[in-house]
Design an enzyme around this catalytic site. Structure first.
Site, short mmCIF file in Angstrom:
data_model
loop_
_atom_site.label_atom_id
_atom_site.label_comp_id
_atom_site.label_asym_id
_atom_site.label_seq_id
_atom_site.Cartn_x
_atom_site.Cartn_y
_atom_site.Cartn_z
N THR A 1 0.84 -1.20 0.00
CA THR A 1 0.00 0.00 0.00
C THR A 1 0.87 1.25 0.00
OG1 THR A 1 -1.80 -1.17 1.09
CG2 THR A 1 -1.79 1.23 1.32
N THR B 1 3.92 1.74 -1.28
CA THR B 1 4.47 2.01 -2.62
C THR B 1 3.33 2.38 -3.58
OG1 THR B 1 6.17 0.36 -2.16
CG2 THR B 1 6.01 1.13 -4.41
N GLU C 1 -3.22 -2.91 -7.00
CA GLU C 1 -3.55 -4.12 -6.21
C GLU C 1 -2.58 -4.13 -5.04
OE1 GLU C 1 -6.06 -5.92 -6.62
OE2 GLU C 1 -6.64 -5.76 -8.73
P1 NAD Z 1 6.67 -3.28 -2.93
O1 NAD Z 1 5.61 -2.26 -2.90
O2 NAD Z 1 7.89 -3.10 -2.13
O3 NAD Z 1 7.20 -3.49 -4.44
C1 NAD Z 1 6.33 -3.82 -5.49
C2 NAD Z 1 6.97 -3.41 -6.81
O4 NAD Z 1 7.05 -1.98 -6.85
C3 NAD Z 1 8.37 -3.92 -7.05
O5 NAD Z 1 8.53 -4.26 -8.42
C4 NAD Z 1 9.23 -2.70 -6.71
O6 NAD Z 1 10.48 -2.72 -7.35
C5 NAD Z 1 8.36 -1.59 -7.25
N1 NAD Z 1 8.63 -0.25 -6.68
C6 NAD Z 1 9.24 0.06 -5.51
N2 NAD Z 1 9.24 1.40 -5.34
C7 NAD Z 1 8.63 1.94 -6.42
C8 NAD Z 1 8.29 3.27 -6.82
N3 NAD Z 1 8.61 4.32 -6.08
N4 NAD Z 1 7.64 3.45 -7.98
C9 NAD Z 1 7.26 2.38 -8.75
N5 NAD Z 1 7.56 1.10 -8.42
C10 NAD Z 1 8.23 0.88 -7.28
O7 NAD Z 1 5.92 -4.64 -2.58
P2 NAD Z 1 6.57 -6.05 -2.29
O8 NAD Z 1 7.24 -5.95 -0.96
O9 NAD Z 1 7.34 -6.49 -3.50
O10 NAD Z 1 5.27 -6.97 -2.17
C11 NAD Z 1 4.60 -7.18 -0.96
C12 NAD Z 1 3.34 -6.36 -0.86
O11 NAD Z 1 2.57 -6.51 -2.04
C13 NAD Z 1 2.43 -6.79 0.28
O12 NAD Z 1 1.90 -5.67 0.93
C14 NAD Z 1 1.29 -7.53 -0.42
O13 NAD Z 1 0.09 -7.58 0.31
C15 NAD Z 1 1.21 -6.77 -1.69
N6 NAD Z 1 0.61 -7.61 -2.73
C16 NAD Z 1 -0.65 -7.29 -3.19
C17 NAD Z 1 -1.25 -8.08 -4.14
C18 NAD Z 1 -2.62 -7.76 -4.67
O14 NAD Z 1 -2.98 -8.27 -5.71
N7 NAD Z 1 -3.40 -6.93 -4.03
C19 NAD Z 1 -0.59 -9.20 -4.62
C20 NAD Z 1 0.67 -9.50 -4.13
C21 NAD Z 1 1.27 -8.68 -3.19
#
Ligand code: NAD
Length: 493
Positions: free
Chosen positions: A237, A239, A257
């Site tokens: 959430t 990010t 998502e």
């Molecule tokens: P994250 O937000 O750290 O990273 C997600 C992606 O965003 C990665 O590819 C990352 O490199 C990229 N990113 C990071 N900073 C960015 C920026 N400033 N601008 C654009 N992109 C950026 O998430 P994570 O730790 O990889 O995943 C875990 C989280 O994702 C958990 O909170 C989980 O609940 C959520 N999640 C949600 C769903 C859904 O469908 N709702 C599915 C899977 C995971």
């Protein structure tokens, strides 16, 4: 040269010994590289391209060039191309699953299931009837219709927990809609995503599906780029809010998502053994790193003690091991930062002296890697951090309920609303409870499943927009209304 026209040639397998960006129909090694770590052994995985800003510009230009070609390709041909990609992915299940274990850490059978589910998502989306035009009114005076035209260059930003299936939830809808897609994998798990785009080169014109790996800068370069029409983001959430802020500068469309804190409500009439096994699996699969994992369990007080004892015994029986170990069910969490988040929540449980039911003798954890034994917390207060926060690790609270309205209130007492479930043999009662829950997906006697033909969406801080279903395809389109008057008549004054 790739083509979408009906070649029946068997697909060529991709090799997993070296990894490339896929830009404009070419494999590119990149001017520099980085290596992600295997979370079970901490050994370095192979080099992957560390993309530059110039790579981003070139990929966006290639996608722009591909747009008119792909948009003009009939929907049926686009659907066929997605199905051929799905078949090619299925044919290489073992290679993708092996790489997935090395980059993500999950046990091999679960990795294979992820690839199979990705194949099912691609095919399920490609088989949806997608009417690109709907007639709203057709009278002697006028015909009003709305059309779904491809939105244009789209970027799919993928997290590290389910890189293959979460790429598929973007590839299928974008490509069927007629919009070129650039995959931006997590720096922790770039490998399978790069290979999916490489595999797809055989079935798609250059620039239609591309993939670029890189560091933390890469996502922001895409979200702030004026050449991008839509960003489909899956991740946390926090990010997601940054993505939306960055996209707002160019009014780039977003689908978000995001995180969840799914409640499961267990009614007094269930078979305890069966439901406890379901809940243990849905809470601990992928080491709890599922956006739609069960993260809070509310059990009716009349069966609470028996349920807690049963689910504790089940959780303690799940082997914790490297994903290549026969029988492993709980692998490592994926990276050091996530390990710290989970450890911090477990420390908070200890600090507050909440009762943990899973303590006791366990086989030693693997020496290296980000491993935890599962932890179940007995009836912590509603304001405990372990209840309020998403752990994204193998730890969850079990709590008592007695009053229906009160358990609904407690389940809804969260900023997020991704999934939720109700478990009962009385389906009408379960649905009555379920329909009061503030979540994008509510399961009755199930949890954590996705359906290619049903929209997947988050309420509250769990997201904006929907993936999958016809709505998911439409989210890669602009809607255009055509109002055609059949005769030119004098204006009505
Ligand atoms: P994250 O937000 O750290 O990273 C997600 C992606 O965003 C990665 O590819 C990352 O490199 C990229 N990113 C990071 N900073 C960015 C920026 N400033 N601008 C654009 N992109 C950026 O998430 P994570 O730790 O990889 O995943 C875990 C989280 O994702 C958990 O909170 C989980 O609940 C959520 N999640 C949600 C769903 C859904 O469908 N709702 C599915 C899977 C995971």
């Amino acid at each position: 040269m790739a083509s979408t026209s009906g070649s029946t040639k068997a697909p060529t397998a991709v090799a997993f010994d070296s990894f490339f960006n896929i830009i404009g129909g070419e494999r590119e090694s990149g001017s520099s590289t980085f290596q992600a770590a295997n979370p079970s052994t901490l050994a370095e995985n192979p080099p992957a391209p560390l993309s530059s800003k110039d790579d981003v510009d070139r990929a966006i230009a290639a996608a722009k060039a591909a747009l008119p070609v792909w948009a003009a390709t009939p929907v049926a041909e686009r659907q066929q191309a997605v199905i051929r990609l799905a078949d090619a992915l299925a044919a290489q299940t073992d290679d993708f699953a092996t790489m997935l274990v090395k980059e993500q850490g999950k046990p091999l059978p679960i990795a294979k299931a992820e690839v199979a589910n990705a194949v099912a998502v691609l095919k399920g989306v490609a088989n949806l009837s997608f009417p690109a035009e709907q007639v709203i009114e057709d009278t002697p005076k006028r015909r009003i219709s709305s059309r779904y035209v491809p939105i244009g260059v789209s970027v799919g930003i993928i997290p590290w927990n389910f890189p293959v299936i979460l790429a598929a939830t973007k590839i299928g809808p974008a490509l069927v809609a007629g919009s070129p897609l650039i995959l931006k994998p997590s720096p922790f798990t770039p490998y399978c995503n790069l290979k999916i785009a490489e595999l797809a080169m055989q079935f798609l014109p250059p620039g239609v599906l591309q993939a670029l790996s890189g560091d933390d800068n890469l996502g922001a370069w895409f979200t702030e780029h004026p050449g991008v029409a839509k960003v489909a983001f899956t991740g946390s959430t926090s990010t997601g809010k940054k993505v939306m802020q960055s996209c707002s500068k160019n009014l780039t469309r977003v689908t978000l998502e995001l995180g969840g804190n799914d409640a499961a409500i267990i009614c007094p009439d269930v078979d305890i053994q069966t439901v406890a096994l379901h809940i243990a699996i849905k809470a601990l699969l992928n080491s709890g790193q599922i956006c739609i994992a069960v993260k809070r369990v509310y059990v009716h007080a009349s069966i609470y003690d028996a349920f807690l004892a049963t689910i504790t015994a089940i959780a303690k029986s799940f082997p914790v091991a490297d994903g290549f170990t026969e029988g492993a069910f709980i692998g490592p969490v994926q990276n050091a930062a996530q390990y710290k988040i989970v450890q911090d929540l477990m420390d908070d449980v200890a600090k507050n002296q909440f009762r943990v039911t899973t303590d006791g003798e366990r086989p030693p954890l693997p020496e290296k890697g980000f491993f935890f034994n599962p932890m179940i917390v007995d009836n912590p207060p509603d304001d405990a951090r372990i209840v309020q926060e998403e752990p994204f690790g193998p730890v969850f609270p079990v709590m008592k309920w007695t009053d229906e309205a009160d358990v609904v209130r407690r389940a809804n007492d969260s900023d997020v609303g991704l999934g939720a479930s109700v478990w009962s043999n009385d389906i009408a009662a379960a649905e009555r409870i379920g329909r009061q829950l503030e979540a994008g997906t509510v399961w009755i006697n199930g949890h954590s499943e996705l359906y290619p033909d049903a929209p997947f969406a988050g309420h509250k801080h769990s997201g904006i927009g929907a993936e999958l279903g016809v709505q998911g395809i439409q989210s890669y389109c602009n809607v255009q209304t055509i109002a055609a008057y059949k005769q030119i008549t004098p204006p009505e004054m």
